[in-house]
Enzyme design. Structure first.
Site, PDB file in Angstrom:
ATOM      1  N   TYR A 141       0.841  -1.207   0.000  1.00  0.00           N
ATOM      2  CA  TYR A 141       0.000   0.000   0.000  1.00  0.00           C
ATOM      3  C   TYR A 141       0.880   1.263   0.000  1.00  0.00           C
ATOM      4  O   TYR A 141       0.638   2.210  -0.765  1.00  0.00           O
ATOM      5  CB  TYR A 141      -0.907  -0.039   1.230  1.00  0.00           C
ATOM      6  CG  TYR A 141      -1.919   1.072   1.319  1.00  0.00           C
ATOM      7  CD1 TYR A 141      -3.034   1.085   0.493  1.00  0.00           C
ATOM      8  CD2 TYR A 141      -1.763   2.102   2.249  1.00  0.00           C
ATOM      9  CE1 TYR A 141      -3.975   2.104   0.589  1.00  0.00           C
ATOM     10  CE2 TYR A 141      -2.701   3.116   2.348  1.00  0.00           C
ATOM     11  CZ  TYR A 141      -3.801   3.120   1.516  1.00  0.00           C
ATOM     12  OH  TYR A 141      -4.728   4.119   1.610  1.00  0.00           O
ATOM     13  N   LYS A 179       1.010   4.050  -2.868  1.00  0.00           N
ATOM     14  CA  LYS A 179       0.567   5.419  -2.573  1.00  0.00           C
ATOM     15  C   LYS A 179       1.680   6.446  -2.818  1.00  0.00           C
ATOM     16  O   LYS A 179       1.421   7.566  -3.265  1.00  0.00           O
ATOM     17  CB  LYS A 179       0.074   5.513  -1.122  1.00  0.00           C
ATOM     18  CG  LYS A 179      -1.277   4.856  -0.900  1.00  0.00           C
ATOM     19  CD  LYS A 179      -2.294   5.369  -1.913  1.00  0.00           C
ATOM     20  CE  LYS A 179      -3.722   5.245  -1.478  1.00  0.00           C
ATOM     21  NZ  LYS A 179      -4.660   5.617  -2.563  1.00  0.00           N
TER      22      LYS A 179
HETATM   23  P1  NAI Z   1     -13.604   2.829   0.607  1.00  0.00           P
HETATM   24  O1  NAI Z   1     -13.319   1.368   0.606  1.00  0.00           O
HETATM   25  O2  NAI Z   1     -14.762   3.318   1.387  1.00  0.00           O
HETATM   26  O3  NAI Z   1     -13.794   3.366  -0.880  1.00  0.00           O
HETATM   27  C1  NAI Z   1     -12.982   2.951  -1.935  1.00  0.00           C
HETATM   28  C2  NAI Z   1     -13.876   2.698  -3.119  1.00  0.00           C
HETATM   29  O4  NAI Z   1     -13.058   2.349  -4.244  1.00  0.00           O
HETATM   30  C3  NAI Z   1     -14.836   1.520  -2.913  1.00  0.00           C
HETATM   31  O5  NAI Z   1     -16.163   1.928  -3.148  1.00  0.00           O
HETATM   32  C4  NAI Z   1     -14.364   0.471  -3.893  1.00  0.00           C
HETATM   33  O6  NAI Z   1     -15.409  -0.342  -4.409  1.00  0.00           O
HETATM   34  C5  NAI Z   1     -13.714   1.335  -4.966  1.00  0.00           C
HETATM   35  N1  NAI Z   1     -12.758   0.569  -5.750  1.00  0.00           N
HETATM   36  C6  NAI Z   1     -11.797  -0.262  -5.287  1.00  0.00           C
HETATM   37  N2  NAI Z   1     -11.118  -0.792  -6.304  1.00  0.00           N
HETATM   38  C7  NAI Z   1     -11.655  -0.286  -7.444  1.00  0.00           C
HETATM   39  C8  NAI Z   1     -11.359  -0.450  -8.814  1.00  0.00           C
HETATM   40  N3  NAI Z   1     -10.396  -1.270  -9.221  1.00  0.00           N
HETATM   41  N4  NAI Z   1     -12.091   0.245  -9.712  1.00  0.00           N
HETATM   42  C9  NAI Z   1     -13.097   1.067  -9.326  1.00  0.00           C
HETATM   43  N5  NAI Z   1     -13.419   1.246  -8.017  1.00  0.00           N
HETATM   44  C10 NAI Z   1     -12.708   0.572  -7.101  1.00  0.00           C
HETATM   45  O7  NAI Z   1     -12.264   3.537   1.099  1.00  0.00           O
HETATM   46  P2  NAI Z   1     -11.884   5.086   1.289  1.00  0.00           P
HETATM   47  O8  NAI Z   1     -11.293   5.220   2.628  1.00  0.00           O
HETATM   48  O9  NAI Z   1     -13.001   5.964   0.894  1.00  0.00           O
HETATM   49  O10 NAI Z   1     -10.687   5.203   0.255  1.00  0.00           O
HETATM   50  C11 NAI Z   1     -10.648   6.134  -0.821  1.00  0.00           C
HETATM   51  C12 NAI Z   1      -9.186   6.384  -1.185  1.00  0.00           C
HETATM   52  O11 NAI Z   1      -8.543   7.064  -0.113  1.00  0.00           O
HETATM   53  C13 NAI Z   1      -8.389   5.108  -1.422  1.00  0.00           C
HETATM   54  O12 NAI Z   1      -7.482   5.324  -2.480  1.00  0.00           O
HETATM   55  C14 NAI Z   1      -7.640   4.934  -0.121  1.00  0.00           C
HETATM   56  O13 NAI Z   1      -6.473   4.166  -0.294  1.00  0.00           O
HETATM   57  C15 NAI Z   1      -7.356   6.376   0.223  1.00  0.00           C
HETATM   58  N6  NAI Z   1      -7.018   6.636   1.608  1.00  0.00           N
HETATM   59  C16 NAI Z   1      -7.987   6.579   2.569  1.00  0.00           C
HETATM   60  C17 NAI Z   1      -7.664   6.886   3.868  1.00  0.00           C
HETATM   61  C18 NAI Z   1      -8.688   6.945   4.934  1.00  0.00           C
HETATM   62  O14 NAI Z   1      -8.355   7.389   6.050  1.00  0.00           O
HETATM   63  N7  NAI Z   1      -9.922   6.540   4.685  1.00  0.00           N
HETATM   64  C19 NAI Z   1      -6.281   7.190   4.276  1.00  0.00           C
HETATM   65  C20 NAI Z   1      -5.361   7.279   3.187  1.00  0.00           C
HETATM   66  C21 NAI Z   1      -5.735   6.996   1.899  1.00  0.00           C
END
Ligand code: NAI
Length: 303
Positions: free
Chosen positions: A166, A170
């Site tokens: 990850y 990132k």
């Molecule tokens: P989440 O799991 O709620 O949302 C991520 C969304 O991306 C999901 O709806 C999932 O179905 C979709 N997804 C995953 N793989 C996919 C693909 N190949 N094609 C299309 N859609 C896909 O997670 P969250 O927290 O909202 O994450 C959003 C972004 O923020 C991610 O990139 C995560 O790594 C990043 N992030 C989040 C943090 C946090 O504190 N929540 C911290 C640092 C980074």
């Protein structure tokens, strides 16, 4: 105070069916953007798939009076990236804003990791952003306008146990952004990175209840929306954001030590001046590689 608006703008938000992406999509739509809500609807690890999460967000936007269409492709394939941008072009005729947000986690220490789980994260986070940006670029370049946001993470910027896959994925987005911002300069295409902290299904298991209630995704969206604002001409910024905290993150380089160009220093000489080499008290960021090179070459080969 003039409100930031996105009327007439078309925004693509990947992974917009849940968490942060959903929040970004709802906000941009509430400020006038036409939004492509992309989500393949899988688990936090990226397995499975369902159209319902993207459809639900599209529905929410429409109920609130906004405009949106769903796309269910995976960002992790070149064809998927192309289709996501094609959805914007077919439905709304253009693309102005791309928020590369889709992401998954597969936490393991390197010793225990199946390397397929390493590659899978590079495919989603790095290559997903590459495929979508590559597909959107010609339209943005031709119209001389684009706003692209990468979703990075403190796990990449600073490191986290169990996050080699990850963290690498990132942090690679920062390298991608750094070069792409240079390529976008003369086309009015800006590229930024957000390092979010938010309570989502991805983080709920690892967040204490006391902190959890503070980590509303909307806090992150405010900074992302500023990145996307037509009037914001800054580029290449990394902003850490969460729970009302906003901070700029920079790669900086110390002033450095000049040993002279005639003789190569010994490792012992490096050791003896290592404190000076690592003295960050006057460290500076560089806008790009050329700026750094100019400074170093001026030092080692003054006219
Ligand atoms: P989440 O799991 O709620 O949302 C991520 C969304 O991306 C999901 O709806 C999932 O179905 C979709 N997804 C995953 N793989 C996919 C693909 N190949 N094609 C299309 N859609 C896909 O997670 P969250 O927290 O909202 O994450 C959003 C972004 O923020 C991610 O990139 C995560 O790594 C990043 N992030 C989040 C943090 C946090 O504190 N929540 C911290 C640092 C980074």
């Amino acid at each position: 105070m003039k409100e930031i608006r996105f009327d007439g703008r078309v925004a693509v938000v990947t992974g917009a069916g849940n968490g942060l992406g959903r929040s970004h999509a709802l906000f941009l739509a509430s400020r006038g953007a036409k939004v492509v809500v992309n989500d393949l609807g899988g688990t936090v690890a990226g397995t499975g798939g369902s159209r319902s999460v993207a459809d639900a967000v599209v529905n929410e936007i429409k109920v609130a009076g906004g405009q949106a269409v769903a796309n269910y492709d995976s960002v992790a394939t070149e064809e998927g990236g192309r289709n996501i941008i094609k959805t914007a072009l077919d439905a709304f005729g253009t693309v102005d804003i791309l928020i590369n947000n889709a992401g998954t986690v597969r936490d393991k220490t390197l010793a225990k990791m199946d390397l397929a789980d390493f590659r899978a994260l590079i495919d989603v986070h790095l290559m997903g952003a590459v495929y979508c940006s590559h597909a959107a670029w010609p339209t943005m370049r031709d119209k001389n306008f684009g706003r692209i946001v990468m979703t990075s993470s403190a796990a990449g910027l600073y490191g986290n146990h169990g996050h080699t896959n990850y963290g690498a994925a990132k942090m690679s987005l920062i390298g991608f952004m750094n070069a792409l911002k240079e390529e976008g300069r003369k086309h009015n295409i800006t590229v930024h990175a957000i390092a979010p902290m938010a309570l989502t299904r991805m983080t709920e298991a690892i967040t204490s209840p006391k902190i959890a209630q503070l980590l509303k995704p909307e806090f992150v969206t405010a900074a992302v929306a500023w990145f996307c604002a037509p009037e914001n001409e800054e580029t290449g910024h990394i902003i850490e954001a969460g729970a009302g905290y906003y901070a700029k993150v920079e790669v900086r380089e110390s002033q450095g030590v000049l040993f002279g160009t005639d003789t190569v220093p010994t490792p012992e000489q490096i050791r003896d001046r290592y404190g000076e080499i690592c003295d960050m008290s006057q460290a500076a960021p560089y806008a790009n590689t050329s700026e750094l090179m100019r400074r170093v070459f001026r030092l080692v080969a003054p006219k």
